[in-house]
Design a protein around this motif. Structure first.
Motif, PDB file in Angstrom:
ATOM      1  N   THR A   1     -36.628  15.291  23.062  1.00 60.90           N
ATOM      2  CA  THR A   1     -36.483  13.840  23.154  1.00 60.90           C
ATOM      3  C   THR A   1     -35.082  13.450  23.592  1.00 60.90           C
ATOM      4  N   SER A   2     -34.090  14.249  23.214  1.00 59.82           N
ATOM      5  CA  SER A   2     -32.722  13.973  23.663  1.00 59.82           C
ATOM      6  C   SER A   2     -32.631  14.123  25.179  1.00 59.82           C
ATOM      7  N   ASN A   3     -33.214  15.222  25.681  1.00 60.23           N
ATOM      8  CA  ASN A   3     -33.239  15.422  27.132  1.00 60.23           C
ATOM      9  C   ASN A   3     -34.067  14.350  27.828  1.00 60.23           C
ATOM     10  N   GLN A   4     -35.163  13.964  27.179  1.00 59.69           N
ATOM     11  CA  GLN A   4     -36.034  12.945  27.743  1.00 59.69           C
ATOM     12  C   GLN A   4     -35.322  11.602  27.836  1.00 59.69           C
ATOM     13  N   THR A   5     -34.565  11.247  26.811  1.00 58.24           N
ATOM     14  CA  THR A   5     -33.815   9.990  26.816  1.00 58.24           C
ATOM     15  C   THR A   5     -32.761   9.983  27.915  1.00 58.24           C
ATOM     16  N   LEU A   6     -32.032  11.083  28.040  1.00 57.56           N
ATOM     17  CA  LEU A   6     -31.024  11.190  29.106  1.00 57.56           C
ATOM     18  C   LEU A   6     -31.678  11.102  30.478  1.00 57.56           C
ATOM     19  N   ASN A   7     -32.801  11.771  30.631  1.00 57.62           N
ATOM     20  CA  ASN A   7     -33.497  11.763  31.916  1.00 57.62           C
ATOM     21  C   ASN A   7     -33.988  10.359  32.269  1.00 57.62           C
ATOM     22  N   SER A   8     -34.529   9.649  31.267  1.00 56.78           N
ATOM     23  CA  SER A   8     -34.996   8.277  31.489  1.00 56.78           C
ATOM     24  C   SER A   8     -33.824   7.369  31.877  1.00 56.78           C
TER      25      SER A   8
ATOM     26  N   ALA B   1     -16.555  11.084  34.000  1.00 62.52           N
ATOM     27  CA  ALA B   1     -16.633  12.423  33.406  1.00 62.52           C
ATOM     28  C   ALA B   1     -16.639  12.365  31.880  1.00 62.52           C
ATOM     29  N   GLY B   2     -15.760  11.583  31.262  1.00 61.51           N
ATOM     30  CA  GLY B   2     -15.701  11.510  29.814  1.00 61.51           C
ATOM     31  C   GLY B   2     -15.162  12.793  29.194  1.00 61.51           C
ATOM     32  N   THR B   3     -15.016  12.787  27.890  1.00 60.07           N
ATOM     33  CA  THR B   3     -14.521  13.982  27.174  1.00 60.07           C
ATOM     34  C   THR B   3     -15.651  14.874  26.724  1.00 60.07           C
ATOM     35  N   ASP B   4     -16.827  14.323  26.553  1.00 63.86           N
ATOM     36  CA  ASP B   4     -18.009  15.116  26.199  1.00 63.86           C
ATOM     37  C   ASP B   4     -19.243  14.345  26.649  1.00 63.86           C
ATOM     38  N   SER B   5     -20.415  14.892  26.313  1.00 65.92           N
ATOM     39  CA  SER B   5     -21.673  14.279  26.765  1.00 65.92           C
ATOM     40  C   SER B   5     -21.881  12.874  26.223  1.00 65.92           C
ATOM     41  N   SER B   6     -21.269  12.573  25.078  1.00 68.34           N
ATOM     42  CA  SER B   6     -21.458  11.249  24.476  1.00 68.34           C
ATOM     43  C   SER B   6     -20.622  10.175  25.153  1.00 68.34           C
ATOM     44  N   THR B   7     -19.553  10.569  25.849  1.00 68.43           N
ATOM     45  CA  THR B   7     -18.668   9.589  26.487  1.00 68.43           C
ATOM     46  C   THR B   7     -18.756   9.617  28.005  1.00 68.43           C
ATOM     47  N   SER B   8     -19.417  10.615  28.585  1.00 67.94           N
ATOM     48  CA  SER B   8     -19.530  10.673  30.047  1.00 67.94           C
ATOM     49  C   SER B   8     -20.612   9.727  30.530  1.00 67.94           C
ATOM     50  N   GLY B   9     -20.522   9.356  31.811  1.00 65.38           N
ATOM     51  CA  GLY B   9     -21.501   8.454  32.399  1.00 65.38           C
ATOM     52  C   GLY B   9     -22.853   9.121  32.532  1.00 65.38           C
TER      53      GLY B   9
ATOM     54  N   LYS C   1     -39.928  14.444  38.085  1.00 60.66           N
ATOM     55  CA  LYS C   1     -40.638  15.671  37.692  1.00 60.66           C
ATOM     56  C   LYS C   1     -40.248  16.091  36.279  1.00 60.66           C
ATOM     57  N   LEU C   2     -38.954  15.975  35.954  1.00 58.39           N
ATOM     58  CA  LEU C   2     -38.505  16.308  34.600  1.00 58.39           C
ATOM     59  C   LEU C   2     -39.158  15.397  33.567  1.00 58.39           C
ATOM     60  N   ALA C   3     -39.324  14.113  33.917  1.00 59.39           N
ATOM     61  CA  ALA C   3     -39.969  13.182  32.978  1.00 59.39           C
ATOM     62  C   ALA C   3     -41.372  13.668  32.641  1.00 59.39           C
ATOM     63  N   ASP C   4     -42.099  14.123  33.665  1.00 56.91           N
ATOM     64  CA  ASP C   4     -43.443  14.664  33.424  1.00 56.91           C
ATOM     65  C   ASP C   4     -43.367  15.941  32.591  1.00 56.91           C
ATOM     66  N   ASP C   5     -42.377  16.782  32.902  1.00 56.36           N
ATOM     67  CA  ASP C   5     -42.225  18.039  32.160  1.00 56.36           C
ATOM     68  C   ASP C   5     -41.950  17.782  30.674  1.00 56.36           C
ATOM     69  N   TYR C   6     -41.057  16.826  30.391  1.00 54.98           N
ATOM     70  CA  TYR C   6     -40.724  16.527  28.993  1.00 54.98           C
ATOM     71  C   TYR C   6     -41.932  15.954  28.260  1.00 54.98           C
ATOM     72  N   THR C   7     -42.725  15.153  28.939  1.00 58.37           N
ATOM     73  CA  THR C   7     -43.951  14.632  28.331  1.00 58.37           C
ATOM     74  C   THR C   7     -44.909  15.781  28.012  1.00 58.37           C
ATOM     75  N   ASP C   8     -45.012  16.734  28.964  1.00 56.74           N
ATOM     76  CA  ASP C   8     -45.879  17.908  28.737  1.00 56.74           C
ATOM     77  C   ASP C   8     -45.344  18.764  27.583  1.00 56.74           C
ATOM     78  N   GLN C   9     -44.008  18.913  27.513  1.00 54.14           N
ATOM     79  CA  GLN C   9     -43.418  19.713  26.440  1.00 54.14           C
ATOM     80  C   GLN C   9     -43.717  19.111  25.071  1.00 54.14           C
ATOM     81  N   LEU C  10     -43.624  17.793  24.978  1.00 50.47           N
ATOM     82  CA  LEU C  10     -43.933  17.136  23.704  1.00 50.47           C
ATOM     83  C   LEU C  10     -45.406  17.293  23.350  1.00 50.47           C
ATOM     84  N   SER C  11     -46.244  17.218  24.370  1.00 49.67           N
ATOM     85  CA  SER C  11     -47.678  17.388  24.129  1.00 49.67           C
ATOM     86  C   SER C  11     -47.973  18.821  23.664  1.00 49.67           C
ATOM     87  N   LYS C  12     -47.323  19.799  24.319  1.00 48.97           N
ATOM     88  CA  LYS C  12     -47.515  21.197  23.917  1.00 48.97           C
ATOM     89  C   LYS C  12     -46.962  21.444  22.520  1.00 48.97           C
TER      90      LYS C  12
END
Length: 471
Positions: free
Chosen positions: A40-47, A300-308, A414-425
């Motif tokens: 879901t974290s990856n899915q949120t970032l992807n969305s 760029a930010g200092t980490d994933s939480s502060t980067s664009g 494509k990643l959005a579809d993959d993440y949906t499939d991963q959650l379903s699996k």
């Protein structure tokens, strides 16, 4: 034995009972949560990336479309002027910018048309009968015969029939204190004379008297003869059949209002210098709004939480690179001023633009026509690209089907579809895992029940042995 049995029972939870449903739920949750959180974290970032890319493209489209729309208005193409509109007035024609201005115009003669008037019939009105038969109008383009019968046997009916015939001649009914008459008018120009012949079925005096073949009579007189307009433009003589002239100067209509031989009318073109200055200021502001949004999205930010959210997306880097080249790209291949940088539009280190208003003012004062043509060329014959066309070209290149932006969108879709499939699996896997644990613990409870029965039997035997030894 007793202490050993109690220890086994205690470790197994016998006596207190085991809540297998709760235990299974806890184990499933402990297995699911880290995996689901990662997906879901990856899915949120992807969305967020999908949304940010769509927003960037939409902003680019809005920017390019607005620029094209604004530059198409007369405020940025220049304004034609006449210093004496009582003699001649001017207006722009679509498709380009007039060339060859300023010019000097003299109106020697206006174009006129043949005008004929029938004799006035005292006491008649527009509904008075004119007789039946035919009326034939002959012009340079052909002959039209009009039938007059019971449906149009009146002044008004005849005039209406003539106007509907598309003969090149119009008619109107004029009624005043003296009576009623018909007035015929042809098209302007020396070659647009006409004649009228009639054939009256019932001997109608009005219809029979409407004939005219070049000579006035008691029933038909000419008040105006057809002639061409005559002008001189920069000393060269021209003749036109109409008083509205569209082809003397490209993309400029000249309307002749009165003849004034010997009077020179100056035709000029006012360049939209103030409008262009304001436009370039708005262009820089709008561009900077777009670029700042892209900078924030790619920070760029200092980490994933502060980067664009679009940090590291190559398609957006390419987009910024292409936009940053706008100021150095040639908009015109000729003249002193060829690029936006030449007229004061510079690029800052962060990709935003700055406008040197003093340099722009100097360029507009030095060569207003050249700057106008560079920024907003008109006509298919212009060699300049222009700002709007360049912006459209950059936009099309950024958004092309095989470009980095489109490929990035496809990848994230494509990643959005993959993440949906991963959650379903994962749901399916956790359902199976839960079923497996439930079976395991059900079997354990069965074995525990058997163990308890054995323990009870052993306890009874131990108690019996103890009782026997005591005796």
């Amino acid at each position: 034995m007793s202490s050993i049995g109690s220890s086994i029972l205690t470790s197994l939870g016998a006596g207190s009972g085991i809540d297998t449903a709760s235990l299974v739920s806890s184990l499933v949750s402990a297995t699911r949560e880290p995996r689901q959180t990662a997906i879901t974290s990856n899915q949120t970032l992807n969305s967020s990336r999908i949304s940010a890319l769509a927003s960037a493209i939409s902003s680019l489209d809005t920017f390019a479309d607005a620029l094209s729309e604004v530059l198409s208005t007369s405020a940025y193409t220049g304004t034609p002027n006449s210093n004496d509109t009582s003699i001649a007035s001017v207006s722009l024609l679509s498709g380009g910018t007039p060339t060859g201005l300023p010019a000097q115009l003299t109106v020697e003669q206006l174009a006129t048309a043949r005008v004929l008037s029938s004799s006035t019939v005292t006491g008649a009105t527009s509904s008075t009968a004119v007789g039946t038969g035919t009326l034939t109008i002959t012009t340079a383009s052909g002959t039209k015969t009009i039938t007059i019968d019971s449906t149009n046997n009146s002044y008004a009916g005849l005039a209406s029939a003539i106007n509907a015939s598309n003969s090149g001649v119009t008619a109107r009914v004029v009624t005043d204190s003296q009576g009623t008459r018909l007035v015929f008018k042809g098209e302007t120009g020396a070659d647009n004379d006409f004649s009228i012949s009639t054939s009256a079925d019932d001997g109608g005096n009005v219809l029979a008297g409407l004939g005219w073949s070049g000579t006035d009579s008691s029933t038909m007189t000419s008040s105006s003869a057809p002639q061409n307009a005559k002008i001189t433009l920069d000393g060269v003589a021209y003749e036109y059949a109409d008083n509205s002239i569209d082809d003397a100067i490209p993309y400029l209509r000249i309307d002749l209002n009165k003849a004034s031989p010997g009077t020179t009318v100056n035709l000029t073109m006012t360049q939209p210098t103030s409008g262009l200055a304001d436009l370039l200021k708005e262009f820089v502001d709008a561009y900077n709004t777009l670029m700042k949004a892209l900078n924030t999205a790619t920070a760029a930010g200092t980490d994933s939480s502060t980067s664009g959210v679009l940090n590291g997306v190559s398609g957006v880097r390419d987009m910024k690179k292409q936009l940053s080249a706008l100021t150095s790209t040639e908009l015109s291949s000729t003249g002193t001023y060829k690029t936006l940088a030449d007229i004061g539009v510079g690029t800052n280190r962060d990709g935003t633009l700055t406008l040197d208003t003093d340099r722009l003012a100097q360029a507009l004062e030095s060569d207003p026509e050249g700057v106008t043509n560079m920024v907003n060329p008109q006509g298919s014959g212009s060699t300049a690209t222009g700002l709007s066309k360049l912006m459209d070209s950059v936009r099309d290149n950024i958004e092309k089907d095989d470009g980095p932006i489109k490929l990035a969108q496809e990848r994230y879709d494509k990643l959005a579809d993959d993440y949906t499939d991963q959650l379903s699996k994962l749901d399916d896997q956790m359902t199976n895992y839960e079923e497996h644990l439930t079976k395991v613990y059900a079997a354990m409870e069965t074995r525990l029940s058997a163990l308890k029965a054995t323990q009870s039997y052993l306890q009874q035997q131990i108690d019996a042995w103890n009782n026997s030894s005591d005796n």
